[in-house]
Design a protein around this motif. Structure first.
Motif, short mmCIF file in Angstrom:
data_model
loop_
_atom_site.label_atom_id
_atom_site.label_comp_id
_atom_site.label_asym_id
_atom_site.label_seq_id
_atom_site.Cartn_x
_atom_site.Cartn_y
_atom_site.Cartn_z
N GLN A 83 -133.85 27.72 -18.65
CA GLN A 83 -134.79 26.80 -19.30
C GLN A 83 -134.57 25.36 -18.84
O GLN A 83 -135.52 24.60 -18.63
CB GLN A 83 -134.64 26.89 -20.82
CG GLN A 83 -135.14 28.19 -21.43
CD GLN A 83 -134.75 28.31 -22.90
OE1 GLN A 83 -133.70 27.82 -23.32
NE2 GLN A 83 -135.61 28.96 -23.68
N TYR A 84 -133.30 24.99 -18.68
CA TYR A 84 -132.97 23.62 -18.28
C TYR A 84 -133.46 23.32 -16.86
O TYR A 84 -134.08 22.29 -16.60
CB TYR A 84 -131.47 23.40 -18.38
CG TYR A 84 -131.03 22.01 -17.96
CD1 TYR A 84 -131.36 20.89 -18.71
CD2 TYR A 84 -130.27 21.83 -16.80
CE1 TYR A 84 -130.96 19.62 -18.34
CE2 TYR A 84 -129.86 20.56 -16.42
CZ TYR A 84 -130.20 19.47 -17.19
OH TYR A 84 -129.81 18.21 -16.81
N LEU A 85 -133.21 24.24 -15.94
CA LEU A 85 -133.65 24.05 -14.56
C LEU A 85 -135.16 23.96 -14.47
O LEU A 85 -135.71 23.14 -13.72
CB LEU A 85 -133.13 25.18 -13.68
CG LEU A 85 -131.61 25.21 -13.45
CD1 LEU A 85 -131.22 26.46 -12.66
CD2 LEU A 85 -131.14 23.95 -12.73
N ALA A 86 -135.85 24.77 -15.26
CA ALA A 86 -137.31 24.74 -15.27
C ALA A 86 -137.80 23.40 -15.84
O ALA A 86 -138.77 22.82 -15.33
CB ALA A 86 -137.85 25.91 -16.09
N MET A 87 -137.14 22.92 -16.89
CA MET A 87 -137.55 21.66 -17.49
C MET A 87 -137.34 20.49 -16.51
O MET A 87 -138.20 19.62 -16.37
CB MET A 87 -136.74 21.40 -18.76
CG MET A 87 -137.10 20.08 -19.45
SD MET A 87 -135.85 19.55 -20.65
CE MET A 87 -134.49 19.11 -19.57
#
Length: 335
Positions: free
Chosen positions: A248-252
């Motif tokens: 989720q963090y990398l996508a954000m």
């Protein structure tokens, strides 16, 4: 009574009649040297001994200068500078290395780009160079420029330092920050800095609407707005992961970087300011994402993307316009 001038807002110089009053750096140096001489640690009784101690005295003077500057300017290391290796390499190759090694031809350098893209950060980095005395000088102190130049010449003659004068936001010279007479005198001195005094210039420019006859005398180093990859890496450096999973963090981070196209570094680094006090372990994924979204919107409202784009394009075009021959700061012939 001497009048006061300041280097980089804070380092006090005292300008007396005939340039008789020493600067704080010079006073500190003289105090240390006096102590060493009285203690029998240094002997300057003959020309031979003076010459022999020159390397030590140069190092001492530079150490005192750097120690004083450390309290007044950000101490920037190359590891702290993000995405500007090419610009640093060009400035080092065309200005600093020729000064240090005595090989090649040093080139007065103008760092151009929109505001907030790292020009002053890189300039501050070069003030820490231990082999070249790089002295910040604000445009608003140009009334004292002639006296200041005499002081620089005295230090250069005494220690043999290569000297670079670092002028931030040099467009202020053309935008009403100084009087017409002061500007005329300053430009005359700037034109003679390299050829007459052996002192070189490193300057920053945010707005390209200045006299082309002036900036064409410089090697132009372009600082662009951050690329998608640079924005992504910077976001990953400054935005905490919070309750997000790695995926989720990398996508954000990738999404934020794409949505901040056209931002400068200042704008990107402002995003965490708007959610720092709201970050906490008890936040849900959805609440955390909403906080970041709101922070991005606030920064976007404060960022004039159109102006940044115009200034970036103008700076980029400067690197493709004809420039004078890379010799001294001599005025080119008028068309």
């Amino acid at each position: 009574q001497p009048t006061a001038g300041r280097i980089s807002e804070s380092v006090e110089l005292r300008y007396g009649k005939g340039n008789s009053s020493p600067s704080e750096v010079e006073l500190a140096y003289e105090a240390v040297m006096t102590s060493l001489i009285l203690a029998g640690k240094t002997d300057l009784s003959t020309d031979e001994k003076v010459a022999k101690t020159l390397p030590f005295r140069r190092t001492l003077f530079m150490d005192i200068y750097q120690a004083m500057l450390k309290d007044l300017l950000p101490q920037v290391t190359k590891d702290q500078i993000f995405g500007m290796d090419n610009q640093i390499h060009e400035i080092d190759t065309d200005l600093y290395q020729p000064l240090i090694t005595g090989r090649g031809r040093p080139m007065n350098t103008l760092m151009v780009g929109a505001p907030g893209v790292g020009k002053n950060f890189v300039g501050d980095y070069f003030t820490t160079n231990p082999n070249v005395l790089t002295i910040p000088f604000p445009v608003k102190q140009l009334d004292n420029f002639a006296d200041f130049l005499l002081r620089l010449t005295r230090m250069k003659n005494a220690f043999g330092f290569p000297i670079v004068l670092y002028i931030g936001d040099i467009e202020d010279l053309f935008r009403g920050a100084v009087s017409h007479d002061t500007r005329a005198r300053a430009l005359n001195l700037l034109e003679r800095m390299q050829d007459t005094y052996g002192i070189y210039l490193l300057a920053t420019l945010n707005h390209s609407d200045i006299e082309a006859a002036f900036w064409r005398r410089f090697n132009i180093v372009y600082f662009p707005l951050p690329t998608a990859n640079q924005r992504r890496q910077l976001c990953a450096e400054i935005i905490p992961q919070g309750p997000l999973s790695n995926e989720q963090y990398l996508a954000m981070v990738a999404k934020l970087a794409d949505r901040m196209e056209g931002f400068n570094y200042d704008g990107i680094t402002n995003v965490p300011d708007f959610f720092h006090n709201r970050d906490g372990a008890d936040l849900t994924v959805g609440a955390y994402q909403q906080i970041i979204e709101e922070a991005l919107q606030k920064v976007r409202q404060q960022t004039n993307l159109n102006e940044l784009s115009i200034l970036d394009e103008a700076a980029r075009e400067m690197t493709h316009r004809p420039r004078r021959r890379p010799a001294g700061l001599t005025r080119p012939k008028e068309d």
